[in-house]
Design a protein around this motif. Structure first.
Motif, PDB file in Angstrom:
ATOM      1  N   GLU A 146      26.961  43.106  28.327  1.00 14.98           N
ATOM      2  CA  GLU A 146      25.612  43.455  27.864  1.00 14.98           C
ATOM      3  C   GLU A 146      25.458  43.254  26.354  1.00 14.98           C
ATOM      4  N   LYS A 147      26.544  43.342  25.622  1.00 16.55           N
ATOM      5  CA  LYS A 147      26.486  43.249  24.150  1.00 16.55           C
ATOM      6  C   LYS A 147      26.094  41.853  23.672  1.00 16.55           C
ATOM      7  N   ILE A 148      26.336  40.833  24.493  1.00 16.44           N
ATOM      8  CA  ILE A 148      26.008  39.465  24.071  1.00 16.44           C
ATOM      9  C   ILE A 148      24.640  39.007  24.585  1.00 16.44           C
ATOM     10  N   LYS A 149      23.911  39.908  25.233  1.00 17.87           N
ATOM     11  CA  LYS A 149      22.635  39.541  25.851  1.00 17.87           C
ATOM     12  C   LYS A 149      21.650  38.970  24.843  1.00 17.87           C
ATOM     13  N   ASP A 150      21.513  39.599  23.689  1.00 14.95           N
ATOM     14  CA  ASP A 150      20.527  39.167  22.700  1.00 14.95           C
ATOM     15  C   ASP A 150      20.987  37.955  21.892  1.00 14.95           C
ATOM     16  N   SER A 151      22.277  37.845  21.656  1.00 12.73           N
ATOM     17  CA  SER A 151      22.795  36.762  20.813  1.00 12.73           C
ATOM     18  C   SER A 151      23.010  35.457  21.583  1.00 12.73           C
ATOM     19  N   ASN A 152      23.391  35.550  22.855  1.00  8.45           N
ATOM     20  CA  ASN A 152      23.665  34.339  23.640  1.00  8.45           C
ATOM     21  C   ASN A 152      23.302  34.620  25.101  1.00  8.45           C
ATOM     22  N   TYR A 153      22.038  34.449  25.430  1.00  7.29           N
ATOM     23  CA  TYR A 153      21.530  34.850  26.741  1.00  7.29           C
ATOM     24  C   TYR A 153      22.150  34.031  27.873  1.00  7.29           C
ATOM     25  N   ASP A 154      22.313  32.725  27.669  1.00  3.94           N
ATOM     26  CA  ASP A 154      22.880  31.876  28.719  1.00  3.94           C
ATOM     27  C   ASP A 154      24.311  32.298  29.049  1.00  3.94           C
ATOM     28  N   GLU A 155      25.094  32.603  28.009  1.00  5.19           N
ATOM     29  CA  GLU A 155      26.460  33.052  28.226  1.00  5.19           C
ATOM     30  C   GLU A 155      26.481  34.421  28.910  1.00  5.19           C
ATOM     31  N   TYR A 156      25.513  35.254  28.553  1.00  3.24           N
ATOM     32  CA  TYR A 156      25.379  36.573  29.178  1.00  3.24           C
ATOM     33  C   TYR A 156      25.147  36.441  30.685  1.00  3.24           C
ATOM     34  N   ILE A 157      24.240  35.545  31.082  1.00  2.00           N
ATOM     35  CA  ILE A 157      23.949  35.322  32.500  1.00  2.00           C
ATOM     36  C   ILE A 157      25.188  34.794  33.226  1.00  2.00           C
ATOM     37  N   LYS A 158      25.898  33.873  32.575  1.00  2.00           N
ATOM     38  CA  LYS A 158      27.096  33.287  33.178  1.00  2.00           C
ATOM     39  C   LYS A 158      28.185  34.345  33.388  1.00  2.00           C
ATOM     40  N   GLN A 159      28.453  35.133  32.348  1.00  2.00           N
ATOM     41  CA  GLN A 159      29.517  36.137  32.444  1.00  2.00           C
ATOM     42  C   GLN A 159      29.165  37.226  33.456  1.00  2.00           C
ATOM     43  N   LYS A 160      27.898  37.549  33.534  1.00  2.00           N
ATOM     44  CA  LYS A 160      27.461  38.558  34.504  1.00  2.00           C
ATOM     45  C   LYS A 160      27.664  38.039  35.931  1.00  2.00           C
ATOM     46  N   GLU A 161      27.314  36.798  36.153  1.00  2.00           N
ATOM     47  CA  GLU A 161      27.519  36.179  37.466  1.00  2.00           C
ATOM     48  C   GLU A 161      29.000  36.177  37.834  1.00  2.00           C
ATOM     49  N   ILE A 162      29.851  35.807  36.869  1.00  2.00           N
ATOM     50  CA  ILE A 162      31.297  35.784  37.110  1.00  2.00           C
ATOM     51  C   ILE A 162      31.802  37.171  37.504  1.00  2.00           C
ATOM     52  N   LEU A 163      31.338  38.186  36.797  1.00  2.00           N
ATOM     53  CA  LEU A 163      31.779  39.553  37.077  1.00  2.00           C
ATOM     54  C   LEU A 163      31.397  39.987  38.489  1.00  2.00           C
ATOM     55  N   PHE A 164      30.149  39.724  38.893  1.00  2.03           N
ATOM     56  CA  PHE A 164      29.691  40.130  40.220  1.00  2.03           C
ATOM     57  C   PHE A 164      30.434  39.384  41.325  1.00  2.03           C
ATOM     58  N   VAL A 165      30.635  38.079  41.139  1.00  2.00           N
ATOM     59  CA  VAL A 165      31.308  37.284  42.163  1.00  2.00           C
ATOM     60  C   VAL A 165      32.766  37.703  42.287  1.00  2.00           C
ATOM     61  N   LYS A 166      33.448  37.900  41.163  1.00  2.00           N
ATOM     62  CA  LYS A 166      34.848  38.342  41.195  1.00  2.00           C
ATOM     63  C   LYS A 166      34.967  39.698  41.892  1.00  2.00           C
ATOM     64  N   THR A 167      34.038  40.601  41.584  1.00  2.25           N
ATOM     65  CA  THR A 167      34.069  41.946  42.182  1.00  2.25           C
ATOM     66  C   THR A 167      33.894  41.882  43.690  1.00  2.25           C
ATOM     67  N   ASP A 168      32.935  41.063  44.154  1.00  2.00           N
ATOM     68  CA  ASP A 168      32.700  40.975  45.595  1.00  2.00           C
ATOM     69  C   ASP A 168      33.800  40.177  46.280  1.00  2.00           C
ATOM     70  N   LEU A 169      34.371  39.207  45.570  1.00  2.07           N
ATOM     71  CA  LEU A 169      35.466  38.424  46.141  1.00  2.07           C
ATOM     72  C   LEU A 169      36.655  39.326  46.472  1.00  2.07           C
ATOM     73  N   GLU A 170      36.950  40.266  45.596  1.00  2.75           N
ATOM     74  CA  GLU A 170      38.057  41.195  45.845  1.00  2.75           C
ATOM     75  C   GLU A 170      37.808  42.011  47.114  1.00  2.75           C
ATOM     76  N   LYS A 171      36.543  42.342  47.363  1.00  5.67           N
ATOM     77  CA  LYS A 171      36.211  43.143  48.552  1.00  5.67           C
ATOM     78  C   LYS A 171      36.369  42.332  49.835  1.00  5.67           C
ATOM     79  N   VAL A 172      35.846  41.107  49.829  1.00  5.72           N
ATOM     80  CA  VAL A 172      35.889  40.320  51.066  1.00  5.72           C
ATOM     81  C   VAL A 172      37.290  39.778  51.350  1.00  5.72           C
ATOM     82  N   LEU A 173      38.134  39.673  50.322  1.00  3.45           N
ATOM     83  CA  LEU A 173      39.509  39.200  50.530  1.00  3.45           C
ATOM     84  C   LEU A 173      40.333  40.169  51.368  1.00  3.45           C
TER      85      LEU A 173
END
Length: 405
Positions: free
Chosen positions: A328-355
């Protein structure tokens, strides 16, 4: 409330049946007029009792007035029920009913059939049906009563919808099959939709203040899905919005533990939609929706969760939350990177569950891994040797690239 069994049947066009039909048509207008007068009388009584109770502060008087309201309310519902039995039923049978009256009787039958299989659900739905039916009558025929009736109608409807949601929440806690659970989830979403579509707009109109200011944007988002034909993606998104609204409107009637189960259902639905669709554009749309549901679930719901059955799950979520706050800290300074990192976090979290159940979720696991490879978080290992002496990539063998993370 007295219940009577109804059947609609087509009479043979004999001479006797034609005469009977004619006599019935002559009698119906008189009965409608009489029933209408009785309903008006009972309606006025219940409105007066409701207003007296609303305007009273003394607890000793409130107890007496509450009893009066309950009694007048029961008589009022009985009068509407009798109108359906005596008038609408006969009009449908004699083929003189309007489309609205035919639909009204059809709904009446559907609700009545619930009595044998689920009395509590029947009890709430029957009351909602009867007061909603009379509300339409008041709108069309009783302009002087409309404003008084709206206050009573929205107040009573809110109580009934909350009771219905609480009943469904209790049912989910029972030892029932997966099929029954899916049916209850659908009933919860339908109940939320009915309330938000039919009752909430009237409350907006009546109260005319900032009470619902926080949910206006979400309500507008939901309103987009009330027009036109919805595909499966739209239905899932609509249900996600309904759940979000429910956290503000029905906090106690739809407890957090039940809302959590509903979110998990939506996540599973979105996963299935991703792997089942063969159209790339639709798959991307479903994936974007899945990310939104994950954010709603992890950020808006789990962040408010106080009691965790397993301490390990709580510690796991704390780790997720700390990562999310860093992103969340990079949201204002680099929005595209913020969206990318957020997506990575959600996918990694759900991947651990379905594995934890690879056989069941092998398709979505493959999708997640390929997505993480595209995002630069995972890399393919060259571990399959061909007859030509070359190595080829195997996506299912992909591993997390810690440097990329």
């Amino acid at each position: 409330m007295e219940e009577r069994s109804l059947r609609i049947y087509n009479s043979d066009k004999t001479f006797f049946s034609k005469i009977t039909s004619t006599i019935s048509k002559l009698l119906i207008p008189t009965k409608i007029g009489l029933n209408s007068m009785i309903i008006s009388l009972k309606r006025n009584n219940v409105l007066k009792a409701y207003e007296n109770l609303s305007n009273t502060e003394e607890q000793s008087k409130k107890d007496i007035l509450t009893k009066k309201l309950d009694d007048s309310y029961a008589l009022y519902l009985e009068s509407i029920d009798k109108y359906i039995m005596d008038s609408i039923y006969k009009k449908v049978r004699n083929d003189t009913a309007s489309e609205f009256e035919k639909e009204a009787l059809s709904q009446y039958y559907m609700i009545t059939h619930l009595k044998e299989t689920g009395y509590t659900e029947y009890k709430y739905k029957k009351q909602i049906y009867l007061i909603s039916l009379d509300y339409q009558t008041v709108l069309e025929e009783k302009p002087k009563v409309i404003e008084r009736y709206k206050k009573f109608y929205t107040s009573e409807a809110e109580i009934l919808y909350k009771g219905l949601l609480k009943h469904f929440s209790i049912r989910l806690a029972d030892n029932i099959s997966d099929g029954e659970k899916q049916e209850i989830y659908n009933k919860i979403f339908k109940t939320l939709e009915e309330y938000i579509s039919n009752i909430l707009p009237i409350k907006f109109e009546i109260e005319k203040n900032d009470t619902y200011k926080e949910i206006l944007k979400e309500f507008d988002n939901f309103d987009r899905f009330t027009v036109g034909k919805l595909d499966q993606n739209d239905v899932i998104e609509k249900n996600m919005i309904l759940l979000g609204l429910s956290r503000k409107l029905f906090t106690h009637s739809l407890p957090l533990v039940v809302a959590e189960q509903c979110y998990i259902k939506l996540i599973k639905d979105a996963r299935s939609l991703i792997v089942d669709t063969k159209v790339a554009r639709k798959q991307e749309k479903a994936y974007a929706l899945l990310i939104n549901i994950m954010e709603e679930y992890n950020v808006k719901l789990l962040s408010t969760k106080i009691y965790w059955e397993k301490p390990a799950q709580r510690e796991e979520y704390k780790k997720f939350w700390n990562e999310y706050k860093q992103i969340e800290k990079i949201k204002d300074s680099n929005y595209d990177e913020y969206i990318k990192q957020k997506e990575i976090l959600f996918v990694k979290t759900d991947l651990e569950k379905v594995l934890t159940n690879e056989n069941k979720y092998f398709k979505i696991i493959k999708f997640y891994k390929n997505r993480l490879v595209e995002l630069g978080v995972m890399r393919n290992l060259y571990n399959s040797y061909t007859s030509e002496g070359n190595y080829k990539k195997v996506a299912t063998k992909a591993k997390i690239d810690k440097k990329a993370v």
